[in-house]
Design a protein around this motif. Structure first.
Motif, PDB file in Angstrom:
ATOM      1  N   GLU A 269      -4.893   1.569   5.042  1.00  0.00           N
ATOM      2  CA  GLU A 269      -5.020   0.272   4.362  1.00  0.00           C
ATOM      3  C   GLU A 269      -3.680  -0.137   3.766  1.00  0.00           C
ATOM      4  OE1 GLU A 269      -8.119   0.795   1.511  1.00  0.00           O
ATOM      5  OE2 GLU A 269      -9.726   0.873   3.018  1.00  0.00           O
ATOM      6  N   HIS A 270      -3.001   0.817   3.149  1.00  0.00           N
ATOM      7  CA  HIS A 270      -1.675   0.524   2.592  1.00  0.00           C
ATOM      8  C   HIS A 270      -0.663   0.284   3.718  1.00  0.00           C
ATOM      9  CE1 HIS A 270      -2.973   1.392  -1.469  1.00  0.00           C
ATOM     10  NE2 HIS A 270      -3.441   2.578  -1.088  1.00  0.00           N
ATOM     11  N   GLU A 271      -0.780   1.038   4.782  1.00  0.00           N
ATOM     12  CA  GLU A 271       0.124   0.846   5.926  1.00  0.00           C
ATOM     13  C   GLU A 271       0.017  -0.566   6.471  1.00  0.00           C
ATOM     14  OE1 GLU A 271       1.057   0.187   9.961  1.00  0.00           O
ATOM     15  OE2 GLU A 271      -1.033   0.462   9.325  1.00  0.00           O
ATOM     16  N   GLU A 272      -1.202  -1.063   6.631  1.00  0.00           N
ATOM     17  CA  GLU A 272      -1.382  -2.402   7.188  1.00  0.00           C
ATOM     18  C   GLU A 272      -0.810  -3.476   6.262  1.00  0.00           C
ATOM     19  OE1 GLU A 272      -4.833  -5.360   9.021  1.00  0.00           O
ATOM     20  OE2 GLU A 272      -5.395  -3.411   8.206  1.00  0.00           O
ATOM     21  N   LEU A 273      -1.002  -3.310   4.973  1.00  0.00           N
ATOM     22  CA  LEU A 273      -0.446  -4.283   4.016  1.00  0.00           C
ATOM     23  C   LEU A 273       1.080  -4.336   4.125  1.00  0.00           C
ATOM     24  CD1 LEU A 273      -2.673  -3.495   0.897  1.00  0.00           C
ATOM     25  CD2 LEU A 273      -2.717  -5.587   2.277  1.00  0.00           C
ATOM     26  N   LEU A 274       1.697  -3.179   4.291  1.00  0.00           N
ATOM     27  CA  LEU A 274       3.153  -3.141   4.409  1.00  0.00           C
ATOM     28  C   LEU A 274       3.604  -3.641   5.780  1.00  0.00           C
ATOM     29  CD1 LEU A 274       3.738   0.283   2.648  1.00  0.00           C
ATOM     30  CD2 LEU A 274       4.473  -1.944   1.810  1.00  0.00           C
ATOM     31  N   ARG A 275       2.879  -3.263   6.807  1.00  0.00           N
ATOM     32  CA  ARG A 275       3.247  -3.690   8.163  1.00  0.00           C
ATOM     33  C   ARG A 275       3.192  -5.208   8.300  1.00  0.00           C
ATOM     34  NH1 ARG A 275      -0.749  -3.834  11.944  1.00  0.00           N
ATOM     35  NH2 ARG A 275      -1.796  -2.062  10.940  1.00  0.00           N
ATOM     36  N   THR A 276       2.234  -5.825   7.660  1.00  0.00           N
ATOM     37  CA  THR A 276       2.089  -7.274   7.739  1.00  0.00           C
ATOM     38  C   THR A 276       2.864  -8.001   6.649  1.00  0.00           C
ATOM     39  OG1 THR A 276       0.063  -7.147   6.413  1.00  0.00           O
ATOM     40  CG2 THR A 276      -0.185  -7.078   8.823  1.00  0.00           C
ATOM     41  N   ASN A 277       3.603  -7.244   5.854  1.00  0.00           N
ATOM     42  CA  ASN A 277       4.420  -7.800   4.764  1.00  0.00           C
ATOM     43  C   ASN A 277       3.577  -8.527   3.723  1.00  0.00           C
ATOM     44  OD1 ASN A 277       7.014  -7.974   3.643  1.00  0.00           O
ATOM     45  ND2 ASN A 277       7.354 -10.026   4.460  1.00  0.00           N
ATOM     46  N   ALA A 278       2.337  -8.068   3.556  1.00  0.00           N
ATOM     47  CA  ALA A 278       1.445  -8.679   2.569  1.00  0.00           C
ATOM     48  C   ALA A 278       1.736  -8.182   1.162  1.00  0.00           C
ATOM     49  CB  ALA A 278      -0.012  -8.384   2.933  1.00  0.00           C
ATOM     50  N   THR A 280       4.724  -5.642  -1.309  1.00  0.00           N
ATOM     51  CA  THR A 280       5.912  -4.802  -1.430  1.00  0.00           C
ATOM     52  C   THR A 280       5.602  -3.768  -2.495  1.00  0.00           C
ATOM     53  OG1 THR A 280       6.945  -6.162  -3.143  1.00  0.00           O
ATOM     54  CG2 THR A 280       7.422  -6.738  -0.849  1.00  0.00           C
ATOM     55  N   TYR A 281       6.076  -2.554  -2.295  1.00  0.00           N
ATOM     56  CA  TYR A 281       5.795  -1.487  -3.244  1.00  0.00           C
ATOM     57  C   TYR A 281       7.100  -0.923  -3.809  1.00  0.00           C
ATOM     58  CZ  TYR A 281       0.865  -1.005  -1.812  1.00  0.00           C
ATOM     59  OH  TYR A 281      -0.469  -1.204  -1.570  1.00  0.00           O
ATOM     60  N   ARG A 306       9.386  -1.484   6.077  1.00  0.00           N
ATOM     61  CA  ARG A 306       9.087  -2.889   5.766  1.00  0.00           C
ATOM     62  C   ARG A 306      10.359  -3.603   5.320  1.00  0.00           C
ATOM     63  NH1 ARG A 306       9.059  -6.347   2.230  1.00  0.00           N
ATOM     64  NH2 ARG A 306       9.873  -4.845   0.731  1.00  0.00           N
ATOM     65  N   GLN A 307      11.142  -2.952   4.460  1.00  0.00           N
ATOM     66  CA  GLN A 307      12.380  -3.562   3.995  1.00  0.00           C
ATOM     67  C   GLN A 307      13.350  -3.808   5.159  1.00  0.00           C
ATOM     68  OE1 GLN A 307      14.098  -1.526   0.569  1.00  0.00           O
ATOM     69  NE2 GLN A 307      12.064  -0.989  -0.178  1.00  0.00           N
ATOM     70  N   ILE A 308      13.428  -2.848   6.078  1.00  0.00           N
ATOM     71  CA  ILE A 308      14.334  -2.994   7.216  1.00  0.00           C
ATOM     72  C   ILE A 308      13.852  -4.105   8.150  1.00  0.00           C
ATOM     73  CG2 ILE A 308      15.173  -1.836   9.301  1.00  0.00           C
ATOM     74  CD1 ILE A 308      15.143   0.773   7.654  1.00  0.00           C
TER      75      ILE A 308
END
Length: 346
Positions: A269-278, A280-281, A306-308
């Protein structure tokens, strides 16, 4: 045979995947048996190769010229563990995998986790869970085999994605979970490292479910080969290993004992949020997620990526890098300039 005795015949044993990787590169580069051209790929081949890892947790090679990508390796292992076959996730981390899809949406034979972690033929339990139940109830069982390659794959003449993994064999002996991996073929430079990383993660995950210690890992290959097009990189890797004073050592920790299917679901769930740029952590936010510290390392990697990818930054967050295991940080600094810049500013 008494426990104190060693078998007369066994695969060459290495402490970490790096030693096995270097030995096989050397073997296939200089002592190959065949020169083949399967599907237009010129390669040097050795038939029937095996090795053993005494500590499967040491599944990462620390070779600057290889530029190993730990972000992809964790992503692929999680993709397997969750039983997925979609390109939406794995294609983000490895766009080249899209060429192996027949429909542009899913992968076939190489989606090993789909074969392992999903029920088949109307069953309600996955092959993986069936095997765990066998190992819980039958001491010293030899039946803990998980087939992946299917003969049906070869019947499709234009199949771009035939499974390289034949199957995984789980064996419980003396309170330890050992695993034997059978590969029909392995690209020693490109595929071997990712395969060993993911399969030993599956082995360790299974050991956690069974409450057992992690045993050794044995990897067997029918066609062990290196592609001619990768000759220059292989030479650089072997030269680096020959010239360095001593190998880099970053022992990797044990998987958390609380790891369960629900852990993998929360992590993705966290991976998808980061992958879709939804989202930032920050490093502090990741430290307070509903995940054990072991799996927070994967989220840190996904935030770096995500940053890259999305921020296209010249330097990634030092705080996020600092929170990573030193081995992962070392690999990132040798993979991406943005990570190297941040690491140099420490």
């Amino acid at each position: 045979m008494a426990n104190s005795e060693k078998p007369a015949l066994t695969a060459p044993t290495f402490h970490s995947v790096e030693g096995a990787y270097l030995a096989l590169l050397q073997l296939a580069s200089t002592n190959f048996e065949q020169h083949i051209e399967a599907r237009g790929n010129a390669a040097r081949e050795v038939i029937g190769v095996s090795f053993r890892l005494s500590d499967p947790r040491q599944r990462l090679p620390y070779l600057a010229s290889r530029k190993t990508n730990p972000v992809f390796q964790f992503a692929e292992a999680l993709w397997y563990l969750s039983g997925r076959r979609d390109l939406e996730m794995i294609g983000y981390y490895a766009p080249s995998m899209r060429s192996s899809s027949r429909d542009g949406v899913t992968l076939g034979g190489s989606a090993y986790g789909h074969a392992l972690f999903n029920p088949v033929d109307g069953d309600t339990t996955s092959p993986f869970d069936h095997v765990l139940e066998v190992l819980r109830t039958e001491p010293d069982s030899k039946r803990g085999y998980l087939p992946v390659f299917s003969a049906r794959e070869s019947a499709v003449t234009d199949n771009p994605d035939v499974a390289c993994l034949a199957g995984l064999h789980l064996l419980v002996r003396d309170g330890q979970l050992h695993m034997v991996c059978n590969m029909r073929a392995n690209d020693l430079d490109c595929g071997l490292l990712s395969d060993v990383f993911s399969f030993t993660m599956i082995q360790e995950y299974a050991a956690v479910q069974l409450g057992l210690q992690l045993g050794h890992y044995t990897h067997t290959i029918g066609s062990a080969h290196v592609n001619d097009r990768n000759e220059e990189r292989i030479r650089e890797v072997l030269n680096e290993a020959h010239l360095r004073r001593a190998p880099q050592r970053f022992p990797f920790p044990a998987m958390s004992a609380e790891s369960r299917p629900s852990t993998i679901r929360r992590l993705l769930e966290h991976e998808e949020l980061l992958r879709t740029n939804a989202v930032t952590y920050s490093a502090d936010q990741i430290a307070h997620l509903d995940l054990e510290a072991y799996w927070q390392q994967a989220v840190l990697l996904f935030e770096v990526y995500r940053q890259i990818r999305h921020d296209k930054t010249d330097t990634v967050s030092r705080q996020v890098l600092d929170a990573l295991h030193p081995g992962l940080r070392w690999l990132l600094a040798h993979k991406w300039t943005a990570c190297a810049t941040a690491e140099a500013a420490r």
